[in-house]
Design an enzyme around this catalytic site. Structure first.
Site, PDB file in Angstrom:
ATOM      1  N   HIS A  30       0.848  -1.196   0.000  1.00 35.41           N
ATOM      2  CA  HIS A  30       0.000   0.000   0.000  1.00 35.41           C
ATOM      3  C   HIS A  30       0.881   1.242   0.000  1.00 35.41           C
ATOM      4  O   HIS A  30       2.082   1.154   0.264  1.00 35.41           O
ATOM      5  CB  HIS A  30      -0.904   0.026   1.258  1.00 35.41           C
ATOM      6  CG  HIS A  30      -0.122   0.185   2.513  1.00 35.41           C
ATOM      7  ND1 HIS A  30       0.591  -0.844   3.091  1.00 35.41           N
ATOM      8  CD2 HIS A  30       0.133   1.265   3.294  1.00 35.41           C
ATOM      9  CE1 HIS A  30       1.227  -0.415   4.156  1.00 35.41           C
ATOM     10  NE2 HIS A  30       0.973   0.880   4.305  1.00 35.41           N
ATOM     11  N   ASP A  38       0.887   5.028   1.993  1.00 41.69           N
ATOM     12  CA  ASP A  38       0.203   5.716   3.099  1.00 41.69           C
ATOM     13  C   ASP A  38      -0.595   6.868   2.495  1.00 41.69           C
ATOM     14  O   ASP A  38      -0.300   7.349   1.407  1.00 41.69           O
ATOM     15  CB  ASP A  38       1.229   6.194   4.131  1.00 41.69           C
ATOM     16  CG  ASP A  38       1.887   5.014   4.835  1.00 41.69           C
ATOM     17  OD1 ASP A  38       1.344   3.896   4.757  1.00 41.69           O
ATOM     18  OD2 ASP A  38       2.958   5.205   5.447  1.00 41.69           O
ATOM     19  N   HIS A  76       4.833   0.179  -0.109  1.00 40.83           N
ATOM     20  CA  HIS A  76       5.567  -0.664   0.840  1.00 40.83           C
ATOM     21  C   HIS A  76       4.674  -1.751   1.405  1.00 40.83           C
ATOM     22  O   HIS A  76       3.448  -1.702   1.236  1.00 40.83           O
ATOM     23  CB  HIS A  76       6.185   0.193   1.959  1.00 40.83           C
ATOM     24  CG  HIS A  76       5.185   1.044   2.690  1.00 40.83           C
ATOM     25  ND1 HIS A  76       4.644   2.196   2.169  1.00 40.83           N
ATOM     26  CD2 HIS A  76       4.611   0.904   3.917  1.00 40.83           C
ATOM     27  CE1 HIS A  76       3.798   2.728   3.033  1.00 40.83           C
ATOM     28  NE2 HIS A  76       3.756   1.951   4.104  1.00 40.83           N
ATOM     29  N   ARG A 106       6.737  -8.935  15.845  1.00 35.52           N
ATOM     30  CA  ARG A 106       7.395  -7.697  15.407  1.00 35.52           C
ATOM     31  C   ARG A 106       6.565  -6.507  15.890  1.00 35.52           C
ATOM     32  O   ARG A 106       5.329  -6.536  15.823  1.00 35.52           O
ATOM     33  CB  ARG A 106       7.504  -7.686  13.878  1.00 35.52           C
ATOM     34  CG  ARG A 106       8.094  -6.404  13.293  1.00 35.52           C
ATOM     35  CD  ARG A 106       8.257  -6.535  11.780  1.00 35.52           C
ATOM     36  NE  ARG A 106       8.901  -5.354  11.222  1.00 35.52           N
ATOM     37  CZ  ARG A 106       8.248  -4.292  10.777  1.00 35.52           C
ATOM     38  NH1 ARG A 106       6.936  -4.248  10.799  1.00 35.52           N
ATOM     39  NH2 ARG A 106       8.921  -3.250  10.298  1.00 35.52           N
TER      40      ARG A 106
HETATM   41  O1  LIG Z   1       5.074  -1.992  10.387  1.00 32.12           O
HETATM   42  C1  LIG Z   1       5.651  -1.430   9.465  1.00 32.12           C
HETATM   43  O2  LIG Z   1       6.884  -1.431   9.367  1.00 32.12           O
HETATM   44  C2  LIG Z   1       4.864  -0.739   8.380  1.00 32.12           C
HETATM   45  C3  LIG Z   1       3.461  -0.417   8.747  1.00 32.12           C
HETATM   46  C4  LIG Z   1       2.743   0.342   7.683  1.00 32.12           C
HETATM   47  O3  LIG Z   1       3.207   0.489   6.587  1.00 32.12           O
HETATM   48  C5  LIG Z   1       1.423   0.949   7.958  1.00 32.12           C
HETATM   49  O4  LIG Z   1       0.825   0.656   9.012  1.00 32.12           O
HETATM   50  O5  LIG Z   1       0.955   1.745   7.121  1.00 32.12           O
HETATM   51 FE   LIG Z   2       2.201   2.054   5.534  1.00 28.88          FE
END
Ligand SMILES: O=C(O)CCC(=O)C(=O)O
Ligand SMILES: [Fe+2]
Length: 279
Positions: free
Chosen positions: A155, A157, A212, A227
């Site tokens: 996605h 952001d 990402h 994680r």
């Molecule tokens: O947890 C991560 O490293 C990325 C999380 C992410 O991209 C998001 O929540 O938009």
């Molecule tokens: Fe994200």
């Protein structure tokens, strides 16, 4: 210091019982704040299941676990948010400078909420910033993970910039300009900055939003490890109209964009939220 305190506080929050966390569950049709249970949110329409849970701190009607459930969650998150805000103010200035805008404070001026109290329900300068604590649970040996399950689907952001704080487990990948996924391997004491959709629209693609995702690691040891991360999604004031800005770096649209009604920051973000929560 405050970052490691935030990781400990987040770990303690996600260890709370499901019954306790459910008391703080987010209802996305009403608010952006609260606990997002595993599977409640899908960041890509073709996603099967995304194995994570989150706590979003957003809007100006906020609630937190009580002190007997969790001693310092609120205090630690507010500290992280305030530090995120001051870093963001610097980054917004740098954006204005890098684009050589006539008013290099343009992005700061579109974010009047930086100077207002986000905890005050009477605050009329609303915005869609979100400090998100995220937990990706370990993949248990006996869990039959449906094919296509990821920790976080690909996605972009939705906002201007995102600050990302990750632990040392890894799994985050970003897509480069050649369409290749590259691991964003955690670097100690480093905050990763992602560009978001609003910045892409504002700069007509000069700063594209980074695609990402977080994959389930191949290495057995990392797969069996939970994680933790934090994302601080930074948005301007809700009413900010988003249209390509005047700068020698920003390509001029040839589709008569000036004549059309620009989308506001709020409208764009809400459209994306609705599709992620499917309501
Ligand atoms: O947890 C991560 O490293 C990325 C999380 C992410 O991209 C998001 O929540 O938009
Ligand atoms: Fe994200």
């Amino acid at each position: 210091m405050y970052i490691s305190a935030a990781f400990s506080a987040s770990e303690a929050f996600f260890k709370l019982s499901e019954a306790t966390k459910s008391k703080y569950k987010k209802n996305p049709e009403i608010s952006s704040h609260g606990w997002v249970q595993p599977g409640q949110e899908l960041l890509h329409p073709n996603s099967v299941f995304e194995l994570r849970e989150c706590f979003d701190i957003a809007g100006n009607e906020r609630f937190y676990p009580t002190p007997d459930e969790h001693t310092n969650f609120r205090e630690v998150m507010e500290k992280l948010e305030n530090e995120g805000k001051s870093l963001m103010r610097k980054l917004l200035k740098l954006l204005g400078l890098s684009l050589e805008l006539e008013d290099t404070d343009y992005f700061i001026k579109c974010s009047r909420h930086l100077d207002s109290d986000s905890n005050n329900p009477q605050n009329t300068i609303t915005n869609e910033c979100d400090l998100r604590a995220i937990y990706y649970p370990p993949i248990p040996h006996d869990l039959q993970v449906p094919p296509g399950t990821v920790r976080c689907a690909q996605h972009t952001d939705y906002e201007i910039l995102t600050l990302l704080f990750q632990d040392d487990v890894g799994g985050l990948e970003v897509k480069d300009v050649n369409g290749k996924w590259i691991p964003a391997t955690p670097i100690p004491n480093t905050i990763l900055v992602n560009t978001g959709d609003l910045l892409q629209f504002w700069t007509n693609g000069y700063y594209p939003a980074t695609l990402h995702r977080v994959v389930i690691p191949e290495k057995e040891i990392q797969k069996r490890t939970g994680r933790y991360s934090f994302a601080y999604f930074f948005a301007p004031d809700d009413k900010t109209p988003i249209f390509p800005l005047k700068s020698k770096f920003i390509p001029i649209s040839d589709n008569g964009q000036e004549d059309t009604q620009p989308i506001t920051a709020y409208q764009h973000i809400m459209n994306r939220v609705k599709s992620a929560y499917q309501y």
